[in-house]
Design a protein around this motif. Structure first.
Motif, PDB file in Angstrom:
ATOM      1  N   SER A 132      19.145  67.010 -81.438  1.00 15.16           N
ATOM      2  CA  SER A 132      19.582  65.915 -82.309  1.00 15.16           C
ATOM      3  C   SER A 132      18.476  64.911 -82.584  1.00 15.16           C
ATOM      4  O   SER A 132      18.442  64.308 -83.654  1.00 15.16           O
ATOM      5  N   GLU A 185      17.824  61.204 -66.875  1.00 17.85           N
ATOM      6  CA  GLU A 185      17.456  62.526 -67.424  1.00 17.85           C
ATOM      7  C   GLU A 185      15.982  62.627 -67.811  1.00 17.85           C
ATOM      8  O   GLU A 185      15.457  61.781 -68.530  1.00 17.85           O
ATOM      9  N   SER A 241      25.841  60.686 -72.195  1.00 21.48           N
ATOM     10  CA  SER A 241      25.293  60.520 -73.559  1.00 21.48           C
ATOM     11  C   SER A 241      25.647  59.173 -74.180  1.00 21.48           C
ATOM     12  O   SER A 241      26.762  58.656 -74.015  1.00 21.48           O
TER      13      SER A 241
HETATM   14  O1  LIG Z   1      21.171  65.969 -77.228  1.00 22.30           O
HETATM   15  C1  LIG Z   1      21.384  66.926 -77.985  1.00 22.30           C
HETATM   16  O2  LIG Z   1      20.933  66.989 -79.135  1.00 22.30           O
HETATM   17  C2  LIG Z   1      22.215  68.078 -77.505  1.00 22.30           C
HETATM   18  C3  LIG Z   1      22.531  69.107 -78.367  1.00 22.30           C
HETATM   19  C4  LIG Z   1      23.249  70.182 -77.921  1.00 22.30           C
HETATM   20  C5  LIG Z   1      23.668  70.268 -76.621  1.00 22.30           C
HETATM   21  C6  LIG Z   1      23.362  69.252 -75.745  1.00 22.30           C
HETATM   22  C7  LIG Z   1      22.647  68.172 -76.180  1.00 22.30           C
HETATM   23  N1  LIG Z   1      22.278  67.163 -75.336  1.00 22.30           N
HETATM   24  C8  LIG Z   1      22.423  67.237 -73.928  1.00 22.30           C
HETATM   25  C9  LIG Z   1      23.047  66.018 -73.456  1.00 22.30           C
HETATM   26  O3  LIG Z   1      24.239  66.001 -73.381  1.00 22.30           O
HETATM   27  C10 LIG Z   1      22.187  64.828 -73.193  1.00 22.30           C
HETATM   28  O4  LIG Z   1      20.892  65.251 -72.914  1.00 22.30           O
HETATM   29  C11 LIG Z   1      22.650  63.933 -72.050  1.00 22.30           C
HETATM   30  O5  LIG Z   1      24.012  63.759 -71.982  1.00 22.30           O
HETATM   31  C12 LIG Z   1      21.964  62.577 -72.172  1.00 22.30           C
HETATM   32  O6  LIG Z   1      22.301  61.996 -73.412  1.00 22.30           O
HETATM   33  P1  LIG Z   1      21.493  60.761 -74.001  1.00 22.30           P
HETATM   34  O7  LIG Z   1      21.516  59.658 -73.004  1.00 22.30           O
HETATM   35  O8  LIG Z   1      22.229  60.362 -75.257  1.00 22.30           O
HETATM   36  O9  LIG Z   1      20.103  61.221 -74.281  1.00 22.30           O
END
Ligand SMILES: O=C(O)c1ccccc1NCC(=O)[C@H](O)[C@H](O)COP(=O)(O)O
Length: 392
Positions: free
Chosen positions: A187, A180, A351
């Motif tokens: 967050s 990504e 995530s």
């Molecule tokens: O990441 C957030 O804060 C968030 C808040 C509201 C809606 C979506 C959000 N994130 C998008 C995602 O789901 C992540 O960017 C994606 O899955 C990657 O997650 P990570 O590896 O933990 O950065």
């Protein structure tokens, strides 16, 4: 001037006023049954643009006979008339249930003074989605759908996002990585201060990413649709996912216009009638939809749509921001997870993936792909970060 049931009509710009009250078709929340909402008659706002109804006409022609028979909302171009049962399953309210705090209405505007608390977004996803109306209206002002659709025809042809994921899994026997490109998130705030989307995308590709996910939301993630085009123009060949909060077909056209090969559709935001319709739009443009769920209930609903081929399980609780890979485990162990396996659907774990153990755990749950943002993008050497993540 306070009207009946908390409707306050501002006379500041008005000479005479009459405000109609009726059911609002946009909000999807049980509370709306307790009190009538207000129907917007005219003035600035989403329904000011004639492009949405034009857009619908175009989308109808671009999709199948089946979708042509669906009645559509003039406001959004999405089909009307989802069942109330289905509405209950949609976690996110599409709009403030009692309308915007101030509602322009021709030469006057009116204000809803009751239900202030209910009218606040309950979580960040609602806040993001509610803002989309404003954002999309501005986009349509700048480029009506007819022009956008003409531009789409000149976009580089879409690449097969799903086939790329399947091939990698087959070849490597490790989950195919969707890496990504994201600068910030609600967050985490700013994750990568030295953010250069093209440099990051090239490093991801060099590190072995199969596909890339590009955040396009500007207000909450500091993303941009133009990043999609810049990454493609720089020669990156990985298929690109437009990571957007889609509520209307217009956004799918926008994604394709900027070169996206796939787009995210979030089940918590979209009832099945909208999901099914948007899937047809996505397919008509030669793209892939990644349909994201947070619960077994959402997955069950999504599985009733035959066109769904690629499912994402997001480990982030959007109310608390808490991330746990147990979400993927729990859902994949459920009967709905079993159905994904039986139907040979590709499931993406999304995530909170930081280590090789997390990669292996997600794979053991049955995911053939993972979507990883923070743990890669925060590193100044994302190429090495990918290799470390996969133990290579
Ligand atoms: O990441 C957030 O804060 C968030 C808040 C509201 C809606 C979506 C959000 N994130 C998008 C995602 O789901 C992540 O960017 C994606 O899955 C990657 O997650 P990570 O590896 O933990 O950065």
């Amino acid at each position: 001037m306070a009207g009946p049931s908390g409707v306050c009509v501002s006379m500041s710009r008005a000479r005479g006023v009459s405000v109609s009250r009726a059911h609002c078709g946009g909000a999807r929340h049980p509370s709306r049954r307790r009190s009538p909402a207000i129907i917007r008659r005219s003035g600035r706002g989403l329904d000011q643009s004639s492009s949405s109804s034009l857009g619908f006409a175009f989308v109808c022609r671009a999709t199948t006979e089946e979708s042509e028979s669906m009645p559509a909302s003039e406001e959004t171009g999405l089909p009307k008339g989802e069942s109330s049962e289905e509405e209950e399953e949609v976690f996110i309210r599409r709009r403030p249930p009692h309308g915007r705090p101030r509602n322009p209405c021709g030469p006057i505007d009116f204000v809803v003074t009751d239900y202030v608390e209910e009218n606040e977004p309950r979580n960040i996803l609602e806040e993001i989605v509610w803002y989309k109306d404003t954002e999309i209206a501005a986009r349509k002002d700048a480029m009506p759908l007819t022009r956008l659709a003409a531009g789409v025809k000149k976009a580089p042809p879409p690449r097969d996002f799903l086939a790329a994921l399947k091939n990698t899994y087959k070849e490597t026997n490790q989950p195919a990585l969707i890496a990504e490109v994201k600068k910030a998130s609600p967050s985490k705030g700013v994750i990568q201060p030295n953010f250069d989307p093209v440099r990051i995308a090239k490093a991801y590709e060099a590190g072995g990413a199969t596909c890339l996910s590009v955040l396009t939301d500007e207000k909450f993630f500091q993303g941009s649709f133009s990043y999609l085009r810049e990454i493609r123009a720089a020669g990156v060949t990985c298929p690109l996912l437009c990571k957007e909060f889609v509520v209307e077909p217009y956004q799918v056209f926008l994604a394709r216009f900027y070169g996206a090969d796939a787009i995210l559709l979030i089940a918590a935001v979209l009832p099945n009638s909208d999901l099914a319709y948007l899937l047809k739009v996505v397919k008509s443009l030669g793209m892939t939809a990644l349909v994201e769920v947070h619960t077994e209930g959402e997955l069950e609903r999504v599985l009733s749509i035959p066109e769904v081929e690629l499912v994402g399980i997001n480990n982030r609780d959007l109310g608390t921001f808490e991330v746990t890979l147990e979400t993927t485990k729990r859902i994949m162990e459920s009967k709905q997870g079993q159905e994904c396996k039986d139907r040979d659907l590709v499931v993406v774990g999304e995530s909170g993936i930081f280590t090789l153990d997390d990669v292996n755990f997600t794979q053991e749950c049955g995911c053939r792909s993972i979507l990883v943002g923070e743990s890669l993008v925060k590193e100044n050497d994302p190429e090495t970060a990918i290799k470390t993540l996969f133990g290579r």
